[in-house]
Design an enzyme around this catalytic site. Structure first.
Site, mmCIF file in Angstrom:
data_model
loop_
_atom_site.group_PDB
_atom_site.id
_atom_site.type_symbol
_atom_site.label_atom_id
_atom_site.label_comp_id
_atom_site.label_asym_id
_atom_site.label_seq_id
_atom_site.Cartn_x
_atom_site.Cartn_y
_atom_site.Cartn_z
ATOM 1 N N GLY A 9 0.799 -1.215 0.000
ATOM 2 C CA GLY A 9 0.000 0.000 0.000
ATOM 3 C C GLY A 9 0.833 1.268 0.000
ATOM 4 O O GLY A 9 0.676 2.132 -0.844
ATOM 5 N N GLU A 25 3.381 -2.094 13.676
ATOM 6 C CA GLU A 25 2.251 -2.283 12.758
ATOM 7 C C GLU A 25 0.920 -2.457 13.485
ATOM 8 O O GLU A 25 -0.088 -1.849 13.109
ATOM 9 C CB GLU A 25 2.515 -3.444 11.798
ATOM 10 C CG GLU A 25 3.708 -3.215 10.858
ATOM 11 C CD GLU A 25 3.607 -1.936 10.032
ATOM 12 O OE1 GLU A 25 2.519 -1.333 9.983
ATOM 13 O OE2 GLU A 25 4.634 -1.526 9.442
ATOM 14 N N GLU A 50 6.317 4.211 5.104
ATOM 15 C CA GLU A 50 6.423 5.360 6.009
ATOM 16 C C GLU A 50 7.821 5.972 6.105
ATOM 17 O O GLU A 50 8.158 6.544 7.157
ATOM 18 C CB GLU A 50 5.969 4.915 7.407
ATOM 19 C CG GLU A 50 6.925 3.949 8.140
ATOM 20 C CD GLU A 50 6.577 2.479 7.996
ATOM 21 O OE1 GLU A 50 5.900 2.112 7.016
ATOM 22 O OE2 GLU A 50 6.998 1.686 8.861
ATOM 23 N N GLU A 63 0.400 5.774 7.523
ATOM 24 C CA GLU A 63 1.820 6.089 7.288
ATOM 25 C C GLU A 63 2.244 7.304 8.114
ATOM 26 O O GLU A 63 3.349 7.338 8.658
ATOM 27 C CB GLU A 63 2.091 6.327 5.803
ATOM 28 C CG GLU A 63 1.654 5.203 4.865
ATOM 29 C CD GLU A 63 2.084 3.819 5.293
ATOM 30 O OE1 GLU A 63 3.152 3.667 5.913
ATOM 31 O OE2 GLU A 63 1.337 2.855 5.005
ATOM 32 N N HIS A 67 2.883 6.375 11.697
ATOM 33 C CA HIS A 67 4.166 5.678 11.862
ATOM 34 C C HIS A 67 5.287 6.653 12.230
ATOM 35 O O HIS A 67 6.308 6.235 12.781
ATOM 36 C CB HIS A 67 4.571 4.982 10.559
ATOM 37 C CG HIS A 67 4.141 3.561 10.442
ATOM 38 N ND1 HIS A 67 4.245 2.645 11.473
ATOM 39 C CD2 HIS A 67 3.622 2.859 9.391
ATOM 40 C CE1 HIS A 67 3.808 1.459 11.057
ATOM 41 N NE2 HIS A 67 3.418 1.563 9.803
HETATM 42 N N1 B3K Z 1 5.741 -0.623 6.704
HETATM 43 C C1 B3K Z 1 5.268 -0.801 5.366
HETATM 44 C C2 B3K Z 1 5.260 -2.211 4.920
HETATM 45 C C3 B3K Z 1 6.539 -2.680 4.351
HETATM 46 C C4 B3K Z 1 6.394 -4.068 3.766
HETATM 47 C C5 B3K Z 1 7.676 -4.634 3.337
HETATM 48 N N2 B3K Z 1 7.538 -5.923 2.704
HETATM 49 C C6 B3K Z 1 3.901 -0.247 5.176
HETATM 50 C C7 B3K Z 1 3.115 -0.048 6.401
HETATM 51 O O1 B3K Z 1 2.768 -0.945 7.130
HETATM 52 O O2 B3K Z 1 2.814 1.080 6.706
HETATM 53 ZN ZN ZN Z 2 2.390 0.123 8.819
#
Ligand code: B3K
Ligand code: ZN
Length: 896
Positions: free
Chosen positions: A260, A319, A263, A297, A300
């Site tokens: 998606g 997460e 961050e 995002e 984060h």
């Molecule tokens: N932290 C990223 C996800 C990264 C995935 C890597 N395979 C997006 C999110 O959770 O905001």
């Molecule tokens: Zn995330």
């Protein structure tokens, strides 16, 4: 490749305090000069420096300005002769890489002529040699150099401190990120982009520049993303006292992205799907997703970036917490209790249809996993959505203010650190001494360590003489890979009691002085516990697990009448919806088991399956004068095929499809006049606005139209398909247009074809809309096996590309993961198609391939002939010698 275990964690042997990166950007060969200041970690025994690298060409290594000896151990660059002692060492590494050839979209890659990066989890090592682990945090200075005409915009994290011209039409930009960060948060972007800009002053009185970068033609579709960003900033400050800590905050959209969004500190990179929206091209769901992903995002920035993960086993630290925060953000923005409940129901629906199956299948893992082969496989609904449920339970156990206090303590203790899930839970508990959470913290943390969805069995006993109602709750949890017997979970059960007429009853527990309100939470922490409610005069109907207060399966021997009472009267909207789902599920399961319910050659079941009382109850909800349209739409939508399948030990996907379709057709016909009323009462929502009220009206009108077309096709009446086609042509927004198109396609009416052709012609230059066009056809209800040939045809379409993840997902995932009735073919054609695509995709993009590989996770539950065919298809993939770790891990677990 080797399995990595959580308990093997060792602190790094070296720290990297500062990094100076210089990029000469060229799609074929980008040169990267990496100057690092490293120092030994005095806390661990002296050892060589081992730097991670992947797909790099190494040209030069220097230590303190002089050449040095080094060796390669596999992909690692090993420096054995670094000076002893803890004085900092200047290390200089010069490498090149080939962004244009990077189809995995990890590290530095090119998308439509623009450079992007994706470093989480372990992509930075594809840019330069580094200690690519989240507990090594450095400050970064980044200089980007590139051809000015082709790459006029040069972005990286932090603040732009210098820019200027170079020879040969090249230019440069220098960025300094004042915040220390792990390398997975590094980002750069270079290309022809334009930005929507917004200056803001926060509550605290600081000024900031917000930018949303997109390709030149897309600027008009950035308003909603910018509004969502501003709302996110205001929300985090208001609810958690967390301010924006950067002068400049940038979002950049790319159409080639594995997930998606990402961050990266101050420079979020987004899939265009979660940035671009106009009423003509995006649905209400797209608008809502953009709001929540932009929020996610942004949030984060504190939960993930300021405080990050010690190691990737702690992924849910950032997460789960950040999903909880984005869910709360969307609820707070939605407004009243009803709109909040709608969002909650949608979130729980995802949890139960995607996470519960994961937690019961071969990839089941705890919210804090114990081991992995490929970390990218653990960006799962368990880490994200179940992780958010765990945070939500903490939040509910300590209360909203208590949780805010806990967050405050968490940042006081850990700002600037890389920490663990334990640290987070400890902070929330310590800020709330005496709370249920603090008292049972160790047991509560089983939610982090134990996989599987707990089952809670509820039993009620009414004692007329004593005027008591005794509620017994019993918990158990099925075995999951590597975990047989599990100690009891701490399960908060929010509940109320209703009279048979639907009145709320007092909730006074034996021994308590006075009745509390009409809803309260009991905490189940033993294998079995009882609560005695006093002053109860007649058999009550228990409303249990209100708001879905814990991620469990609740079993309770409700009578149909109990459920009808809850559906009509429960003051908790979640349980009101849940009662309707339970009734529908009950009918579906009974029909599946009933040998007299048979489908004809076309897969149709003619006999009515739903009892009159249910149909009547659905009519009451649909016509209810007070309930919101959005809520009605949720109640009138039957449980999904996947959710029904999860309730069975042995799954016949075709039969489930036929039964659910029959139930839908019955609802369509029995409520025909009510659907007509619903359409007429809701179809005109006036000018477009993506607010919860108008969104709900459009959703209900869309469902009504789908139902009217469905019954029209069965009766041969052309009126409603004709109206749907008119609506499709004249709609002024994508939601109404796409709902009308869906109604035609799903009902199988002949007008679907001209509508699809027209839709494609209208939106041929809108990739995100063309994704919808593909997905709709690949996800349509199967009629006599027609979908698989359609899918194969779609893959031949000039607009199709396997390399673009959104496009691949729109066709292949919509079919394999999103269309069980069409995918599980008795001739195994769906599975053969699946295995071919997994293998094909794995050579291009292992992360996307591994997601697709999960489509057959639940193969063991399938009835024959599907079970054998599915095992063979998985084995066919597993037999390939050249699989990525990503796909290897998924298929190996599936077969074991
Ligand atoms: N932290 C990223 C996800 C990264 C995935 C890597 N395979 C997006 C999110 O959770 O905001
Ligand atoms: Zn995330």
């Amino acid at each position: 490749a080797a399995v990595i275990h959580r308990t093997d964690y060792q602190p790094p042997a070296f720290w990297i305090d500062h990094v100076e990166l210089t990029f000469d950007l060229d799609p074929a060969k980008t040169r990267v000069l990496n100057k690092m200041r490293v120092r030994r970690n005095a806390a661990v025994p002296a050892q060589p420096l081992r730097l991670h690298g992947e797909d790099l060409n190494l040209a030069r290594v220097m230590v303190n300005g002089a050449g040095t000896s080094f060796k390669m151990e596999g992909a690692q660059l090993v420096l054995e002769n670094l000076p002893e002692g803890d004085a900092p060492v200047d290390l200089e590494i010069f490498t090149t890489c080939a962004p244009a050839k990077n189809t995995q979209l990890m590290g530095l890659y090119v998308s439509q002529g623009t450079f992007f990066t994706q470093c989480e989890a372990e992509g930075f090592r594809r840019i330069t040699y580094f200690l690519d682990r989240p507990d090594v945090m450095a400050s970064y200075t980044v200089t980007l150099r590139a051809d000015k005409a082709q790459y006029p915009v040069l972005l990286s994290n932090g603040n732009l401190v210098e820019q200027g011209e170079l020879d040969d039409g090249r230019h440069f930009a220098k960025w300094v990120d004042p915040h220390k960060k792990p390398c997975y948060l590094f980002a750069l972007v270079a290309g022809k982009l334009v930005a929507r800009e917004q200056k803001i002053r926060t509550r605290a009185g600081t000024d900031h520049l917000l930018q949303v970068y997109v390709r030149p033609g897309d600027l008009g579709k950035t308003e909603h993303a910018m509004n969502s960003l501003m709302a996110s900033i205001a929300w985090d400050e208001a609810r958690f006292g967390l301010p924006l800590d950067l002068e400049r905050f940038m979002i950049v959209a790319t159409s080639d992205f594995n997930m998606g969004a990402m961050e990266n500190k101050g420079l979020n990179i987004f899939n265009t799907k979660y940035v671009l929206a106009s009423e003509a091209t995006a649905t209400d769901a797209d608008f809502a997703n953009i709001e929540s992903v932009v929020g996610h995002e942004y949030f984060h920035n504190w939960t993930g970036n300021r405080v990050t993960c010690r190691d990737w086993f702690q992924l849910s630290l950032k997460e789960g917490l950040t999903v909880f925060r984005d869910q709360e953000f969307s609820q707070d923005l939605a407004g009243d209790a009803s709109a909040r409940a709608v969002k909650r129901i949608e979130d729980v629906r995802v949890l139960r249809t995607v996470q519960f199956p994961e937690d019961a299948g071969p990839m089941a893992h705890p919210v804090r996993p114990d081991s992995y082969l490929e970390i990218n496989n653990f960006y799962t609904v368990t880490i994200y959505e179940k992780g958010a449920e765990v945070v939500r339970m903490m939040h509910n156990l300590v209360g909203r203010d208590g949780f805010a206090q806990g967050m405050k303590l968490y940042f006081e203790r850990h700002d600037g650190q890389a920490v663990t899930c334990d640290d987070f839970a400890q902070a929330i508990a310590d800020a709330n001494p005496g709370s249920e959470l603090a008292q049972r913290l160790d047991a509560f943390k089983h939610w982090y360590s134990q996989a599987g969805t707990p089952r809670v069995q509820a039993h009620g006993h009414f004692d007329a003489a004593a005027r008591t109602y005794t509620l017994t709750l019993r918990q158990s949890c099925p075995a999951t890979p590597g975990q047989q017997d599990k100690p009891a979970f701490v399960i908060p059960v929010e509940l109320g009691l209703l009279s048979a007429e639907g009145a709320a009853l007092p909730l006074q527990l034996q021994g308590e002085p006075a009745a509390a309100g009409s809803s309260r939470t009991v905490v189940l922490s033993e294998p079995e516990q009882q609560w005695v409610f006093t002053g109860i005069d007649a058999v009550p109907v228990p409303s249990l697990l209100r708001g879905f207060s814990a991620p469990v399966v609740l079993e309770c021997a409700y009578s149909d009448q109990d459920l009808l009472t809850l559906l009509a009267h429960d003051p908790d909207p979640f349980n009101r919806w849940e009662a309707g789902q339970r009734l529908a599920l009950r009918t579906a399961l009974a029909a599946l088991d009933n040998p007299e319910v048979v489908a004809d050659a076309a897969g149709h079941i003619a006999a009515p399956l739903l009892p009159d009382a249910f149909v009547q109850a659905m009519r009451s909800v649909l016509r209810h004068p007070q309930l919101d349209a959005a809520f009605k739409e949720l109640v009138l939508t039957l449980p999904s095929e996947t959710y029904i399948a999860e309730q069975r030990d042995v799954v016949d996907p075709q039969r489930i499809h036929a039964v659910r379709e029959a139930m839908r057709a019955q609802l369509a016909q029995a409520l025909h006049d009510d659907w007509q009323w619903a359409w007429e009462a809701h179809e005109n929502t006036g000018g477009y606005s993506p607010d919860p009220i108008s969104t709900g009206r459009r959703a209900l009108a869309g469902l009504a139209l789908a139902m009217l077309c469905l019954s029209a096709v069965r009766t041969g009446n052309p009126v409603w398909p004709g109206k749907a086609y008119q609506r499709f042509k004249s709609a002024s927004n994508m939601t109404d247009r796409f709902n009308a198109l869906t109604a035609l396609v799903y009902s199988g009416h002949e007008l679907a074809q001209p509508a699809l052709a027209r839709f494609h012609a209208l939106f041929k230059d809108e990739p995100l809309v063309i994704d919808k066009w593909f997905a709709l056809q690949a996800g349509a209800p199967d009629r006599a096996g027609h979908v698989l040939p359609v899918v194969r045809q779609l893959m031949q379409h000039p607009d199709f590309s396997l390399k673009n993840p959104n496009r691949a997902r729109s066709v292949i995932f919509s079919y394999c993961n999103g269309n069980p009735g069409a995918f599980h073919r008795a001739d195994a054609g769906g599975y053969v198609f699946w295995s071919d695509r997994v293998i094909e995709l794995d050579a291009i993009n292992p992360q996307v391939a591994a997601r697709l590989a999960r489509a057959l996770d639940r193969w063991r539950k399938l009835a024959e002939p599907w079970r054998t065919a599915a095992r063979e298809a998985i084995a066919r993939v597993a037999a390939r010698p050249d699989l990525s770790n990503d796909v290897r891990e998924v298929v190996t677990r599936a077969l074991n």
